[in-house]
Motif scaffolding. Structure first.
Motif, mmCIF file in Angstrom:
data_model
loop_
_atom_site.group_PDB
_atom_site.id
_atom_site.type_symbol
_atom_site.label_atom_id
_atom_site.label_comp_id
_atom_site.label_asym_id
_atom_site.label_seq_id
_atom_site.Cartn_x
_atom_site.Cartn_y
_atom_site.Cartn_z
ATOM 1 N N ILE A 158 0.857 -1.182 0.000
ATOM 2 C CA ILE A 158 0.000 0.000 0.000
ATOM 3 C C ILE A 158 0.894 1.233 0.000
ATOM 4 C CG2 ILE A 158 -1.765 1.303 1.247
ATOM 5 C CD1 ILE A 158 -2.721 -1.295 2.458
ATOM 6 N N GLY A 159 0.674 2.119 -0.950
ATOM 7 C CA GLY A 159 1.476 3.338 -1.040
ATOM 8 C C GLY A 159 0.641 4.515 -1.502
ATOM 9 N N LEU A 160 1.005 5.711 -1.038
ATOM 10 C CA LEU A 160 0.328 6.943 -1.445
ATOM 11 C C LEU A 160 1.366 7.877 -2.060
ATOM 12 C CD1 LEU A 160 -2.434 8.451 -1.292
ATOM 13 C CD2 LEU A 160 -1.599 9.523 0.803
ATOM 14 N N ILE A 161 1.118 8.307 -3.301
ATOM 15 C CA ILE A 161 2.053 9.212 -3.977
ATOM 16 C C ILE A 161 1.334 10.507 -4.343
ATOM 17 C CG2 ILE A 161 3.502 7.356 -4.891
ATOM 18 C CD1 ILE A 161 2.146 7.729 -7.574
ATOM 19 N N ASP A 162 2.104 11.592 -4.397
ATOM 20 C CA ASP A 162 1.519 12.865 -4.784
ATOM 21 C C ASP A 162 1.539 13.008 -6.302
ATOM 22 O OD1 ASP A 162 4.140 13.522 -5.476
ATOM 23 O OD2 ASP A 162 4.504 14.641 -3.629
ATOM 24 N N GLU A 163 1.083 14.165 -6.790
ATOM 25 C CA GLU A 163 0.981 14.365 -8.234
ATOM 26 C C GLU A 163 2.353 14.419 -8.910
ATOM 27 O OE1 GLU A 163 -0.762 18.169 -9.100
ATOM 28 O OE2 GLU A 163 0.019 19.034 -7.247
ATOM 29 N N LYS A 227 -7.341 7.576 -7.827
ATOM 30 C CA LYS A 227 -7.036 9.005 -7.678
ATOM 31 C C LYS A 227 -7.876 9.601 -6.559
ATOM 32 C CE LYS A 227 -6.647 13.307 -10.293
ATOM 33 N NZ LYS A 227 -7.318 14.163 -9.330
ATOM 34 N N ILE A 228 -7.209 10.284 -5.627
ATOM 35 C CA ILE A 228 -7.895 10.989 -4.543
ATOM 36 C C ILE A 228 -8.049 12.442 -4.985
ATOM 37 C CG2 ILE A 228 -7.822 11.621 -2.104
ATOM 38 C CD1 ILE A 228 -5.983 9.208 -1.681
ATOM 39 N N LYS A 229 -9.253 12.810 -5.356
ATOM 40 C CA LYS A 229 -9.477 14.104 -6.006
ATOM 41 C C LYS A 229 -9.196 15.292 -5.096
ATOM 42 C CE LYS A 229 -12.928 12.215 -9.175
ATOM 43 N NZ LYS A 229 -14.332 12.273 -9.640
ATOM 44 N N LYS A 230 -9.488 15.128 -3.799
ATOM 45 C CA LYS A 230 -9.395 16.263 -2.883
ATOM 46 C C LYS A 230 -7.996 16.872 -2.845
ATOM 47 C CE LYS A 230 -10.450 17.640 1.869
ATOM 48 N NZ LYS A 230 -10.946 17.210 3.183
ATOM 49 N N ASN A 231 -6.979 16.012 -2.748
ATOM 50 C CA ASN A 231 -5.607 16.535 -2.656
ATOM 51 C C ASN A 231 -4.725 16.087 -3.817
ATOM 52 O OD1 ASN A 231 -5.466 13.875 -1.965
ATOM 53 N ND2 ASN A 231 -4.849 14.222 0.156
ATOM 54 N N ASN A 232 -5.359 15.565 -4.875
ATOM 55 C CA ASN A 232 -4.633 15.202 -6.089
ATOM 56 C C ASN A 232 -3.524 14.185 -5.808
ATOM 57 O OD1 ASN A 232 -4.575 15.431 -8.879
ATOM 58 N ND2 ASN A 232 -2.954 16.961 -8.853
ATOM 59 N N GLN A 233 -3.835 13.197 -4.980
ATOM 60 C CA GLN A 233 -2.888 12.119 -4.695
ATOM 61 C C GLN A 233 -3.426 10.808 -5.264
ATOM 62 O OE1 GLN A 233 -2.582 12.420 -0.394
ATOM 63 N NE2 GLN A 233 -0.746 13.700 -0.529
ATOM 64 N N PHE A 234 -2.533 9.797 -5.298
ATOM 65 C CA PHE A 234 -2.900 8.510 -5.894
ATOM 66 C C PHE A 234 -2.586 7.391 -4.902
ATOM 67 C CE2 PHE A 234 -2.333 11.392 -9.358
ATOM 68 C CZ PHE A 234 -3.247 11.007 -10.326
ATOM 69 N N LEU A 235 -3.602 6.554 -4.619
ATOM 70 C CA LEU A 235 -3.438 5.410 -3.722
ATOM 71 C C LEU A 235 -3.127 4.171 -4.564
ATOM 72 C CD1 LEU A 235 -3.634 4.286 -0.816
ATOM 73 C CD2 LEU A 235 -6.046 3.802 -1.291
ATOM 74 N N ILE A 236 -1.999 3.512 -4.236
ATOM 75 C CA ILE A 236 -1.552 2.336 -4.983
ATOM 76 C C ILE A 236 -1.609 1.108 -4.085
ATOM 77 C CG2 ILE A 236 0.375 1.306 -6.263
ATOM 78 C CD1 ILE A 236 1.438 4.175 -6.652
ATOM 79 N N THR A 237 -2.243 0.044 -4.568
ATOM 80 C CA THR A 237 -2.213 -1.245 -3.871
ATOM 81 C C THR A 237 -1.752 -2.310 -4.859
ATOM 82 O OG1 THR A 237 -4.541 -1.712 -4.367
ATOM 83 C CG2 THR A 237 -4.053 -0.609 -2.284
ATOM 84 N N ILE A 238 -0.849 -3.173 -4.387
ATOM 85 C CA ILE A 238 -0.340 -4.270 -5.210
ATOM 86 C C ILE A 238 -0.459 -5.552 -4.392
ATOM 87 C CG2 ILE A 238 1.632 -5.165 -6.512
ATOM 88 C CD1 ILE A 238 2.731 -2.319 -6.622
ATOM 89 N N LYS A 239 -1.193 -6.526 -4.914
ATOM 90 C CA LYS A 239 -1.395 -7.805 -4.221
ATOM 91 C C LYS A 239 -0.804 -8.937 -5.045
ATOM 92 C CE LYS A 239 -4.897 -10.715 -2.030
ATOM 93 N NZ LYS A 239 -4.148 -10.804 -0.784
ATOM 94 N N ASP A 240 -0.045 -9.783 -4.354
ATOM 95 C CA ASP A 240 0.566 -10.947 -5.005
ATOM 96 C C ASP A 240 -0.498 -12.037 -5.161
ATOM 97 O OD1 ASP A 240 2.043 -13.088 -5.856
ATOM 98 O OD2 ASP A 240 3.690 -12.778 -4.447
#
Length: 473
Positions: A158-163, A227-240
């Motif tokens: 689980i990771g959160l990245i900005d624009e 995409k999280i519209k409020k603060n223009n961030q992106f939530l990434i999930t990667i499952k094996d």
């Protein structure tokens, strides 16, 4: 007199009943106080009087000067007192309030005098606000810790990245996909298959859900980007999902093999039964023997399938003291037919602690399943006139070590690692005729692992095999 009509006091008297005015006399050059009042029934006369006002004016100026000076001095004293006491006291109380807000309930409460009621009311409001604030902070801190525990405990990344593509936060799952210290996703992820999906989501500013296969490590993943519209961030999930995909493939292979294993003997049985109708008497017995062999093979196949299903659905061990003579008897009884046909010998060699003679702690049913399959393999895949199986059992502190030795055909060195795979046969054409399903050793391995044990093979072609495994007590 007419020239007095423009005097202020006369004007006021004519307008009303009387008039008063103070001014400097042009004739005498001094200040006078003038008073005028109407006189007579018809108000035809004005009586006007005056008195010297210079002395009184000087006295007033003198007193005004004294009072002004007094109040200036008093104001200076009050200002000095405010600067050096009241302001300092007020600042000290404000500082205490600040410390209370910073330290919470650890700061001692302040005491205020009755005349400081306004400050006391303000202080009560401040304390109530601080209490609610501390409660909110405590709740937020708990929620933050709980969220962190959840994020770190899941088996998915689980990771959160900005624009700009920089990590705001991430957990430590699937670290083999990342270079941990890098903050930018392009430099952090090792594989282009992951980077390209994130890049597409950032460029198009949209959600993406996609299954990816990383060729470099031969693994499958499900990737979600939101995409999280409020603060223009992106939530990434990667499952094996590699194990899921492999399980699906194993299930497909298993079903295919089951169909094949059941279809072959059924086809043979059906064919020979049809052939029996028109077969001469002298070969009917041969056909019936073939049918019987296929029935046995079909029965063994179904039993192996049931054993695998039972093992996978019941992984609970019931370890209790078991008598070794019952184990020996049950193993012999389980292979009695093939043992008689092949004239095989099965010998047990027990090396137990002196105080445990005659008993071992184990799950008897599952131990019998292991030994039955190994003994059966040693007898079936054996060209010797007298197949011989030796079973050695050594008791150790927390486990039992088993060695099952046979004088069979052996296993080629390059095939040893594969023999525990389901339906695997060293020589499919030859072993198929011997009646094996290719499931026996896979059953053995799964049961041994349920005991938290491990199994190894030592084997040479035409010299037999030794299966070594241990079972925890």
């Amino acid at each position: 007199m007419d020239n007095h009509l423009d005097r202020q006091e006369v004007i006021s008297a004519l307008a009303g009943d009387e008039g008063f005015h103070i001014r400097k006399s042009k004739t005498l050059g001094e200040y006078y106080a003038y008073y005028a009042v109407k006189y007579g029934s018809e108000d035809k006369y004005i009586i006007r009087t005056s008195t010297n006002y210079s002395d009184k004016r000087e006295q007033l100026i003198y007193f005004a000067t004294i009072l002004t000076t007094f109040f200036i001095v008093l104001n200076c004293i009050i200002h000095f007192f405010y600067i050096n006491y009241l302001k300092r006291d007020f600042e000290n109380k404000i500082k205490k309030m600040k410390r209370y807000l910073e330290k919470g309930n650890t700061e001692k409460l302040l005491y205020y005098k009755k005349e400081e009621k306004w400050l006391l009311e303000f202080w009560e409001v401040l304390k109530e606000w601080q209490k609610r604030n501390l409660d909110n902070i405590e709740k937020l801190d708990y929620d933050k810790k709980l969220l962190k525990m959840i994020i770190t405990s899941v088996d998915a990344f689980i990771g959160l990245i900005d624009e700009n593509g920089k990590f705001v936060l991430k957990n430590n799952s699937l670290n083999h996909l990342l270079i941990v210290d890098n903050k930018e996703y392009i430099k952090a992820f090792k594989y282009i298959e992951i980077i390209s999906v994130i890049k597409k989501s950032l460029q198009e500013k949209k959600d993406i859900r996609q299954e990816i296969y990383i060729n470099g490590i031969k693994e499958y993943f499900i990737k979600n980007i939101k995409k999280i519209k409020k603060n223009n961030q992106f939530l990434i999930t990667i499952k094996d999902i590699t194990n899921i995909r492999r399980t699906v493939e194993v299930q497909k292979t298993f079903i295919s093999n089951v169909s094949h294993e059941l279809k072959t003997p059924l086809t043979n049985i059906k064919g020979y039964l049809i052939a029996l109708e028109d077969a001469p008497q002298e070969i009917r017995k041969k056909f019936l023997n073939i049918v019987e062999n296929n029935v046995v093979k079909l029965e063994n196949t179904i039993i192996d399938f049931l054993n695998i299903s039972k093992i996978e659905n019941s992984k609970i061990l019931q370890i209790i003291p078991e008598e070794i003579y019952k184990i020996e008897k049950q193993v012999n009884d389980s292979v009695v037919i093939i043992k008689k046909e092949k004239n095989a010998n099965i010998d047990f060699h027990w090396n137990l602690f002196p105080n445990n003679q005659g008993f071992i702690n184990t799950d008897r049913e599952k131990l019998i399943l292991i030994l039955k399959n190994l003994v059966e393999n040693g007898i079936i895949y054996n060209h010797s006139s007298i197949p011989k199986i030796d079973i050695f059992v050594y008791e150790e502190k927390d486990r039992y070590k088993f060695c099952v030795k046979d004088n069979g055909i052996g296993i080629p060195e390059d095939k040893i690692k594969k023999v525990f795979e389901r339906f695997y046969r060293v020589d499919k054409a030859r072993t198929s005729n011997l009646g094996g399903t290719g499931l026996g050793l896979s059953i053995v391995k799964e049961v041994v692992e349920q005991f938290s044990g491990e199994i190894k093979i030592e084997s040479k072609e035409q010299e037999g095999s030794i299966f070594k495994f241990y079972l925890m007590k």
